[in-house]
Scaffold this active site. Structure first.
Site, PDB file in Angstrom:
ATOM      1  N   CYS A 179       1.565  22.853   5.572  1.00  0.00           N
ATOM      2  CA  CYS A 179       1.691  21.403   5.456  1.00  0.00           C
ATOM      3  C   CYS A 179       2.790  21.070   4.452  1.00  0.00           C
ATOM      4  O   CYS A 179       2.982  19.915   4.101  1.00  0.00           O
ATOM      5  CB  CYS A 179       0.363  20.776   5.042  1.00  0.00           C
ATOM      6  N   TYR A 195      -6.796  31.664   4.197  1.00  0.00           N
ATOM      7  CA  TYR A 195      -6.926  30.263   3.783  1.00  0.00           C
ATOM      8  C   TYR A 195      -7.600  29.520   4.956  1.00  0.00           C
ATOM      9  O   TYR A 195      -7.089  28.518   5.449  1.00  0.00           O
ATOM     10  CB  TYR A 195      -5.560  29.636   3.477  1.00  0.00           C
ATOM     11  N   ASP A 249      -2.648  29.735   6.510  1.00  0.00           N
ATOM     12  CA  ASP A 249      -2.532  28.270   6.444  1.00  0.00           C
ATOM     13  C   ASP A 249      -2.839  27.833   5.016  1.00  0.00           C
ATOM     14  O   ASP A 249      -3.870  27.225   4.743  1.00  0.00           O
ATOM     15  CB  ASP A 249      -3.532  27.649   7.443  1.00  0.00           C
ATOM     16  N   CYS A 261       0.848  -1.182   0.000  1.00  0.00           N
ATOM     17  CA  CYS A 261       0.000   0.000   0.000  1.00  0.00           C
ATOM     18  C   CYS A 261       0.884   1.232   0.000  1.00  0.00           C
ATOM     19  O   CYS A 261       1.933   1.245   0.627  1.00  0.00           O
ATOM     20  CB  CYS A 261      -0.855  -0.043   1.257  1.00  0.00           C
TER      21      CYS A 261
HETATM   22  N1  SAH Z   1      -7.010  26.612   8.015  1.00  0.00           N
HETATM   23  C1  SAH Z   1      -7.917  25.569   7.652  1.00  0.00           C
HETATM   24  C2  SAH Z   1      -7.771  25.063   6.220  1.00  0.00           C
HETATM   25  C3  SAH Z   1      -6.404  24.925   5.668  1.00  0.00           C
HETATM   26  S1  SAH Z   1      -6.333  24.053   4.124  1.00  0.00           S
HETATM   27  C4  SAH Z   1      -7.851  24.432   8.641  1.00  0.00           C
HETATM   28  O1  SAH Z   1      -6.907  24.341   9.431  1.00  0.00           O
HETATM   29  O2  SAH Z   1      -8.762  23.607   8.669  1.00  0.00           O
HETATM   30  C5  SAH Z   1      -6.021  25.345   2.990  1.00  0.00           C
HETATM   31  C6  SAH Z   1      -7.269  26.079   2.539  1.00  0.00           C
HETATM   32  O3  SAH Z   1      -6.890  27.074   1.606  1.00  0.00           O
HETATM   33  C7  SAH Z   1      -8.304  25.215   1.836  1.00  0.00           C
HETATM   34  O4  SAH Z   1      -9.522  25.339   2.510  1.00  0.00           O
HETATM   35  C8  SAH Z   1      -8.400  25.825   0.411  1.00  0.00           C
HETATM   36  O5  SAH Z   1      -9.713  25.795  -0.100  1.00  0.00           O
HETATM   37  C9  SAH Z   1      -7.939  27.231   0.657  1.00  0.00           C
HETATM   38  N2  SAH Z   1      -7.385  27.948  -0.500  1.00  0.00           N
HETATM   39  C10 SAH Z   1      -6.652  27.441  -1.514  1.00  0.00           C
HETATM   40  N3  SAH Z   1      -6.254  28.426  -2.335  1.00  0.00           N
HETATM   41  C11 SAH Z   1      -6.745  29.584  -1.830  1.00  0.00           C
HETATM   42  C12 SAH Z   1      -6.671  30.934  -2.252  1.00  0.00           C
HETATM   43  N4  SAH Z   1      -5.996  31.288  -3.339  1.00  0.00           N
HETATM   44  N5  SAH Z   1      -7.275  31.860  -1.492  1.00  0.00           N
HETATM   45  C13 SAH Z   1      -7.957  31.504  -0.371  1.00  0.00           C
HETATM   46  N6  SAH Z   1      -8.073  30.237   0.061  1.00  0.00           N
HETATM   47  C14 SAH Z   1      -7.467  29.281  -0.662  1.00  0.00           C
END
Ligand code: SAH
Length: 495
Positions: free
Chosen positions: A452, A356, A425, A126
């Site tokens: 991440c 984000y 984030d 896997c």
């Molecule tokens: N902070 C949140 C989500 C992080 S994941 C948590 O901890 O749960 C990153 C997020 O960025 C996702 O929800 C994605 O939809 C968003 N994202 C991606 N590109 C973006 C952009 N250009 N502007 C705003 N948000 C964005």
């Protein structure tokens, strides 16, 4: 962040090596025995993906890549060999496809003291985990060193936040159903870069309850003569099961992902499943007629229950739907969020931007200590979830907006608005210049960068470092034990 979709790397070299039973016997216990056992299990080269075998070679591993692969030299070339550890001497198979030369582990000659027997019997088949052959300490060291080497220009990271029990952590579990050569129904995980199903009984990083339920469904399929979907012929019904578990609330959502909206024998199937698992809180039927690799389709029917579950994170309640994004390791997420909010250094007065923001989790937790929170997120469904979550928790000082984080910040800077703290984030690709240059214009006192993917984080830190910010603290967090992923949260202050 969906780790399940990052299904590892090693399986591509291992498709012919599916002696699961033999594996089980040899790898049933995690230990640090650097003995000959490790040599019995090795991968075979997958001809179509690896090309032509050109040599067998003896190499010594000099280090690890950021993906956790062993680095070795052969014929003046740098090879990246999965499951090989620094200091180990090993026999590898060298193959060539086009201009690419690949090395695959055949036999470890001198095992490292960091080597352990992977506790999962499916590890070598896997692609879900990449570093189960490393001891817990070696995994932690690998992730710390990965972050440290990327962050070298900015400072030394703190010791990584590890997980006491680095298994059973996933709250989101997805299994796929299919048929094997003997026309028996199987359920399991996809092999890396392939839609071949590796049948599994139990995944060590899944929630154990989820695997139990998936197994029950597999049994019910047989008694109800429910056919698994066949991607090649387009026939059959059930494609996947998605099981989300509220680790704190104990609520369980089961989503039967089927290729059709016509669910024959639905009532009896539902009755039998609920009888076997009265702990299921809600059951959904999702219709996925897509031919890409998305798990869920658009159409969703609630078969019983509310259609959502709730869970508690950092003392706040969040509603989780089948589609909404929610961090998959809640134990480590609490540590990550707590650290991020500690780095934000809030007194109750500040205007905080949660960029984000997904479903608003970080911003909502921060709102308790801030004057005002402004969340921005691209995905409209996530924004709706954030607003719902904010109401659910009686939060009055948070606003969420849909849009591109970079554009949003450019507009804010254009209007001369102020922010004291920016928490961001972003996805694995990192942030962009529009966003980062607006941060420089808005001049918040502190920036907290949750990532991440420390590689893109380091790139973005370089920009912030040149534009008025100084890195003050770097904290790696192990959000996905057994895999090569590492999360990192960094505090920056205005110079
Ligand atoms: N902070 C949140 C989500 C992080 S994941 C948590 O901890 O749960 C990153 C997020 O960025 C996702 O929800 C994605 O939809 C968003 N994202 C991606 N590109 C973006 C952009 N250009 N502007 C705003 N948000 C964005």
């Amino acid at each position: 962040m969906n780790n399940q979709k990052n299904k590892g790397y090693k399986n591509s070299v291992n498709k012919h090596n599916r002696s699961g039973k033999q594996n089980k016997k040899q790898h049933n216990k995690r230990g640090n025995q650097a003995d000959a056992k490790h040599n019995r299990k090795h991968k075979k080269v997958n001809a179509p993906q690896r090309g032509q075998k050109i040599a067998t070679a003896k190499v010594t591993c000099s280090g690890l890549t950021s993906e956790g692969k062993g680095i070795a030299q052969w014929d003046g070339k740098r090879l990246e060999v999965a499951d090989l550890l620094p200091g180990e001497t090993a026999e590898i198979i060298v193959s060539k496809k086009g201009q690419y030369v690949n090395g695959d582990l055949k036999k470890v000659i001198t095992p490292s003291k960091d080597r352990v027997t992977p506790p999962c019997p499916y590890y070598y088949e896997c692609g879900g985990c990449q570093i189960q052959h490393m001891s817990d300490q070696a995994q932690a060291r690998f992730k710390e060193e990965t972050v440290a080497s990327l962050m070298k220009p900015f400072g030394k990271p703190e010791p990584i936040f590890t997980m006491d029990h680095p298994y059973d952590y996933r709250n989101k579990n997805n299994l796929t159903y299919g048929m094997n050569k003997d026309r028996q129904i199987i359920g399991g995980l996809y092999a890396q870069n392939s839609h071949e199903i590796i049948p599994i009984d139990k995944c060590l990083i899944h929630d154990p309850k989820a695997d139990e339920i998936a197994k029950t469904i597999q049994g019910l399929m047989k008694s109800f003569k429910m056919q698994p979907y066949n991607e090649d012929t387009g026939r059959g019904f059930l494609r996947h099961v998605l099981i989300k578990v509220g680790k704190f609330s104990g609520e369980i959502m089961v989503v039967l992902v089927a290729a059709s909206s016509v669910f024959k024998g639905k009532n009896n199937f539902v009755k039998a499943l609920r009888k076997a698992h009265p702990e299921i809180s809600t059951l959904l039927h999702n219709v996925n007629t897509r031919s890409d690799s998305m798990v869920l389709g658009n159409e969703e029917k609630v078969l019983f229950g509310k259609g959502t579950i709730t869970d508690t994170l950092c003392g706040m309640e969040f509603e989780i739907s089948a589609k909404s994004f929610y961090q998959i390791n809640p134990v480590q997420t609490e540590k990550l969020y707590s650290k991020a909010i500690e780095m934000a250094d809030l007194t109750g007065e500040e205007t905080v931007i949660d960029a984000y923001c997904g479903t608003g989790t970080i911003g909502l937790v921060a709102s308790q200590k801030a004057g005002k929170v402004i969340g921005v997120e691209l995905n409209n469904d996530a924004v709706k979830d954030a607003i719902r979550n904010s109401k659910r928790n009686g939060v009055k000082n948070a606003r969420f907006y849909q849009g591109d984080a970079g554009e949003f910040m450019v507009q804010m800077a254009g209007r001369g608005e102020k922010a004291d703290v920016v928490i961001l984030d972003p996805p694995r690709s990192g942030s962009d210049e529009a966003f980062l240059s607006s941060v420089a214009k808005l001049k918040p006192k502190r920036v907290v960068y949750v990532s991440c993917n420390p590689e893109t984080q380091a790139r973005d830190l370089k920009y912030l470092d040149k534009n008025g910010y100084k890195v003050e603290e770097i904290q790696p967090v192990d959000m996905f034990p057994q895999t090569n992923h590492v999360e990192s949260v960094v505090k920056l202050v205005r110079k």
